[in-house]
Design a protein around this motif. Structure first.
Motif, PDB file in Angstrom:
ATOM      1  N   ALA A 191       0.805  -1.333   0.248  1.00 10.90           N
ATOM      2  CA  ALA A 191       0.055   0.002  -0.145  1.00 10.90           C
ATOM      3  C   ALA A 191       0.893   1.425   0.003  1.00 10.90           C
ATOM      4  O   ALA A 191       0.373   2.182  -0.726  1.00 10.90           O
ATOM      5  CB  ALA A 191      -0.874  -0.172   1.200  1.00 10.90           C
ATOM      6  N   VAL A 192       1.773   1.305   0.856  1.00 16.64           N
ATOM      7  CA  VAL A 192       2.929   2.197   0.712  1.00 16.64           C
ATOM      8  C   VAL A 192       3.423   2.639  -0.676  1.00 16.64           C
ATOM      9  O   VAL A 192       3.641   3.776  -1.039  1.00 16.64           O
ATOM     10  CB  VAL A 192       3.872   2.075   1.776  1.00 16.64           C
ATOM     11  N   ALA A 193       3.802   1.462  -1.238  1.00 18.65           N
ATOM     12  CA  ALA A 193       4.598   1.541  -2.474  1.00 18.65           C
ATOM     13  C   ALA A 193       3.404   2.175  -3.474  1.00 18.65           C
ATOM     14  O   ALA A 193       4.094   2.904  -4.524  1.00 18.65           O
ATOM     15  CB  ALA A 193       4.959   0.281  -2.887  1.00 18.65           C
ATOM     16  N   SER A 194       2.146   1.637  -3.591  1.00 22.37           N
ATOM     17  CA  SER A 194       1.223   2.135  -4.508  1.00 22.37           C
ATOM     18  C   SER A 194       0.446   3.351  -4.244  1.00 22.37           C
ATOM     19  O   SER A 194      -0.120   3.860  -5.099  1.00 22.37           O
ATOM     20  CB  SER A 194       0.370   0.873  -4.826  1.00 22.37           C
ATOM     21  N   GLY A 195       0.597   3.377  -3.042  1.00 17.69           N
ATOM     22  CA  GLY A 195      -0.430   4.717  -2.485  1.00 17.69           C
ATOM     23  C   GLY A 195      -1.784   4.125  -2.459  1.00 17.69           C
ATOM     24  O   GLY A 195      -2.851   5.038  -1.898  1.00 17.69           O
ATOM     25  N   ARG A 196      -2.219   2.804  -2.543  1.00 17.61           N
ATOM     26  CA  ARG A 196      -3.617   2.172  -2.479  1.00 17.61           C
ATOM     27  C   ARG A 196      -3.447   0.911  -1.563  1.00 17.61           C
ATOM     28  O   ARG A 196      -2.922   0.221  -1.488  1.00 17.61           O
ATOM     29  CB  ARG A 196      -4.061   1.904  -3.659  1.00 17.61           C
ATOM     30  N   LEU A 197      -4.447   1.308  -0.515  1.00 16.49           N
ATOM     31  CA  LEU A 197      -4.847   0.092   0.484  1.00 16.49           C
ATOM     32  C   LEU A 197      -6.062  -0.665   0.017  1.00 16.49           C
ATOM     33  O   LEU A 197      -7.019  -0.056   0.240  1.00 16.49           O
ATOM     34  CB  LEU A 197      -4.879   0.386   1.919  1.00 16.49           C
ATOM     35  N   VAL A 198      -5.850  -1.624  -0.846  1.00 16.14           N
ATOM     36  CA  VAL A 198      -7.037  -2.193  -1.414  1.00 16.14           C
ATOM     37  C   VAL A 198      -7.534  -3.279  -0.447  1.00 16.14           C
ATOM     38  O   VAL A 198      -6.676  -4.208  -0.035  1.00 16.14           O
ATOM     39  CB  VAL A 198      -6.677  -2.770  -2.862  1.00 16.14           C
ATOM     40  N   HIS A 199      -8.757  -3.276  -0.135  1.00 19.69           N
ATOM     41  CA  HIS A 199      -9.380  -4.234   0.716  1.00 19.69           C
ATOM     42  C   HIS A 199     -11.012  -4.435   0.253  1.00 19.69           C
ATOM     43  O   HIS A 199     -11.730  -3.597  -0.530  1.00 19.69           O
ATOM     44  CB  HIS A 199      -9.466  -3.620   2.062  1.00 19.69           C
ATOM     45  N   ALA A 200     -11.577  -5.276   1.114  1.00 21.42           N
ATOM     46  CA  ALA A 200     -12.952  -5.745   0.947  1.00 21.42           C
ATOM     47  C   ALA A 200     -13.633  -5.596   2.204  1.00 21.42           C
ATOM     48  O   ALA A 200     -14.680  -6.386   2.434  1.00 21.42           O
ATOM     49  CB  ALA A 200     -13.373  -6.994   0.131  1.00 21.42           C
ATOM     50  N   ALA A 201     -13.178  -4.884   3.065  1.00 25.09           N
ATOM     51  CA  ALA A 201     -13.687  -4.951   4.469  1.00 25.09           C
ATOM     52  C   ALA A 201     -14.637  -3.616   4.807  1.00 25.09           C
ATOM     53  O   ALA A 201     -15.181  -3.518   6.020  1.00 25.09           O
ATOM     54  CB  ALA A 201     -12.484  -4.677   5.542  1.00 25.09           C
ATOM     55  N   GLY A 202     -15.223  -2.950   3.983  1.00 31.65           N
ATOM     56  CA  GLY A 202     -16.054  -2.116   4.010  1.00 31.65           C
ATOM     57  C   GLY A 202     -15.501  -1.042   5.191  1.00 31.65           C
ATOM     58  O   GLY A 202     -14.521  -0.315   5.095  1.00 31.65           O
ATOM     59  N   ASP A 203     -16.399  -0.507   5.978  1.00 29.36           N
ATOM     60  CA  ASP A 203     -16.262   0.333   7.168  1.00 29.36           C
ATOM     61  C   ASP A 203     -16.171  -0.461   8.351  1.00 29.36           C
ATOM     62  O   ASP A 203     -15.934   0.086   9.390  1.00 29.36           O
ATOM     63  CB  ASP A 203     -17.615   1.297   7.315  1.00 29.36           C
ATOM     64  N   ARG A 220     -10.001 -11.043  -4.490  1.00 27.56           N
ATOM     65  CA  ARG A 220      -9.691 -12.548  -4.633  1.00 27.56           C
ATOM     66  C   ARG A 220      -8.821 -12.707  -6.047  1.00 27.56           C
ATOM     67  O   ARG A 220      -7.986 -12.966  -5.996  1.00 27.56           O
ATOM     68  CB  ARG A 220     -10.977 -13.499  -4.544  1.00 27.56           C
ATOM     69  N   GLU A 221      -9.721 -11.926  -6.839  1.00 26.82           N
ATOM     70  CA  GLU A 221      -8.987 -12.014  -8.231  1.00 26.82           C
ATOM     71  C   GLU A 221      -7.716 -11.187  -8.222  1.00 26.82           C
ATOM     72  O   GLU A 221      -6.586 -11.787  -8.932  1.00 26.82           O
ATOM     73  CB  GLU A 221      -9.804 -11.323  -9.218  1.00 26.82           C
ATOM     74  N   GLY A 222      -7.423 -10.297  -7.751  1.00 21.93           N
ATOM     75  CA  GLY A 222      -6.167  -9.322  -7.499  1.00 21.93           C
ATOM     76  C   GLY A 222      -5.034 -10.241  -6.848  1.00 21.93           C
ATOM     77  O   GLY A 222      -4.002 -10.229  -7.090  1.00 21.93           O
ATOM     78  N   MET A 223      -5.645 -10.845  -5.838  1.00 19.84           N
ATOM     79  CA  MET A 223      -4.545 -11.910  -5.015  1.00 19.84           C
ATOM     80  C   MET A 223      -4.096 -12.783  -5.830  1.00 19.84           C
ATOM     81  O   MET A 223      -2.811 -13.222  -5.880  1.00 19.84           O
ATOM     82  CB  MET A 223      -5.225 -12.547  -3.634  1.00 19.84           C
ATOM     83  N   ILE A 224      -4.965 -13.443  -6.622  1.00 21.81           N
ATOM     84  CA  ILE A 224      -4.580 -14.664  -7.342  1.00 21.81           C
ATOM     85  C   ILE A 224      -3.892 -14.155  -8.381  1.00 21.81           C
ATOM     86  O   ILE A 224      -2.793 -14.666  -8.918  1.00 21.81           O
ATOM     87  CB  ILE A 224      -5.694 -15.443  -8.070  1.00 21.81           C
ATOM     88  N   GLY A 225      -3.957 -12.807  -9.149  1.00 22.39           N
ATOM     89  CA  GLY A 225      -3.132 -12.178 -10.152  1.00 22.39           C
ATOM     90  C   GLY A 225      -1.926 -11.909  -9.815  1.00 22.39           C
ATOM     91  O   GLY A 225      -0.710 -11.755 -10.604  1.00 22.39           O
ATOM     92  N   HIS A 226      -1.618 -11.587  -8.294  1.00 22.62           N
ATOM     93  CA  HIS A 226      -0.203 -11.631  -7.680  1.00 22.62           C
ATOM     94  C   HIS A 226       0.479 -12.834  -7.225  1.00 22.62           C
ATOM     95  O   HIS A 226       1.288 -12.518  -6.688  1.00 22.62           O
ATOM     96  CB  HIS A 226      -0.497 -10.558  -6.474  1.00 22.62           C
TER      97      HIS A 226
END
Length: 298
Positions: A161-173, A238-244
């Motif tokens: 997240a620090v490297a990309s500037g984006r903390l991608v998650h599916a945890a909502g609020d 999930r798709e992003g994780m598998i893609g990585h």
């Protein structure tokens, strides 16, 4: 009540991060009869050099478990690493509980999961739920430590997240009571060395529940780099994780934790760590600050 040094304490999974640290803490506290158990006891030479006894403890070997638990008064069952093999951990833990009954163990401490009931979307919650049920049926005294999410798991995602500037998650609020492995180890060591013979269920958490938006803010604060929380669907995550490169089964387990955060089942904060150890747990901010180099890639 026997003196603490008269108790024989056995820690399973002593070659792993948590089990090894528990043994170290027990020895540092002056416990003289500590057994480090592992499927690979030959890997425990550092602990035996400090005064622990090493024994082979294999949860897939019922007869071997009987031999391993001879003379043990209090047992810490660290949940095994068979997280991607449905049903295996349930059987492993059931064998350990049954062997503890046969061996006359007085008290069992078990590392469980926050809110592992049927409402939990976490794929491995059933393993903990069934193990807790086995302990309740066993007639043994027990301390169930329902550990929240390890703060250590934030480091890899945090660095990305620090490297990309984006903390991608599916945890909502939703929020989670992230707790460090060190605090979990301190709590487990204290519960194992205790003279308590009753039964209790304790939530082991950090000092506050943290959302992903708050986590992104903490990452930015600690590293001095901009980080934005980006909420996506569980399927997209999930798709992003598998893609990585993550195996699909592991990706599904990790995504299920985000689902649990979104549902609120991990938004638990308790005073158990301080109650057991006399010291407050480490906050997420303190943990991230202590591991800043891992986040910025120094």
């Amino acid at each position: 009540m026997p003196d603490r040094n008269e108790k024989t304490l056995l820690v399973t999974g002593a070659a792993g991060h948590l089990g090894r640290r528990v043994v170290e803490l027990l020895l540092a506290a002056g416990e003289r009869r500590v057994i480090a158990g592992s499927r690979t006891p030959e890997a425990l030479h550092e602990l035996t050099g400090r005064g622990a006894e090493a024994r082979k403890v294999d949860f897939d070997d019922a007869a071997g478990l009987d031999a391993a638990l001879v003379g043990v008064d209090r047992l810490l069952i660290v949940s095994t690493d068979a997280v991607l093999e449905p049903g295996r951990r349930i059987a492993q833990h059931a064998r350990a509980v049954a062997a503890a009954v046969r061996a006359g163990v007085r008290h069992v401490v078990y590392t469980s999961l926050t809110n592992p009931g049927p409402e939990s979307p976490i794929g491995l919650a059933v393993d903990h739920r069934e193990t807790e049920a086995a302990l309740a049926r066993s007639g043994l005294g027990f301390t169930i430590l329902r550990n929240n999410i390890y703060a250590e798991l934030l480091l890899q995602a945090g660095a990305g997240a620090v490297a990309s500037g984006r903390l991608v998650h599916a945890a909502g609020d939703g929020a989670a009571g992230y707790v460090t492995r060190e605090d979990c180890a301190r709590a487990a060591a204290a519960a194992l060395a205790s003279a308590d013979t009753g039964s209790q269920v304790l939530d082991v958490t950090g000092p506050e529940a943290v959302t992903q938006a708050q986590l992104a803010g903490l990452l930015a604060e600690v590293t001095g780099r901009p980080v934005q929380a980006v909420n996506v669907s569980p399927a997209q995550l999930r798709e992003g994780m598998i893609g990585h490169g993550l195996p699909p089964a592991l990706a599904e387990v990790l995504v299920s934790f985000d689902r649990a955060i979104a549902q609120g089942t991990l938004a638990v904060v308790s005073g158990a760590v301080e109650g057991l150890t006399g010291r407050r747990p480490t906050s997420v901010r303190e943990f991230l600050a202590a591991h800043r180099s891992a986040l910025v890639g120094a």
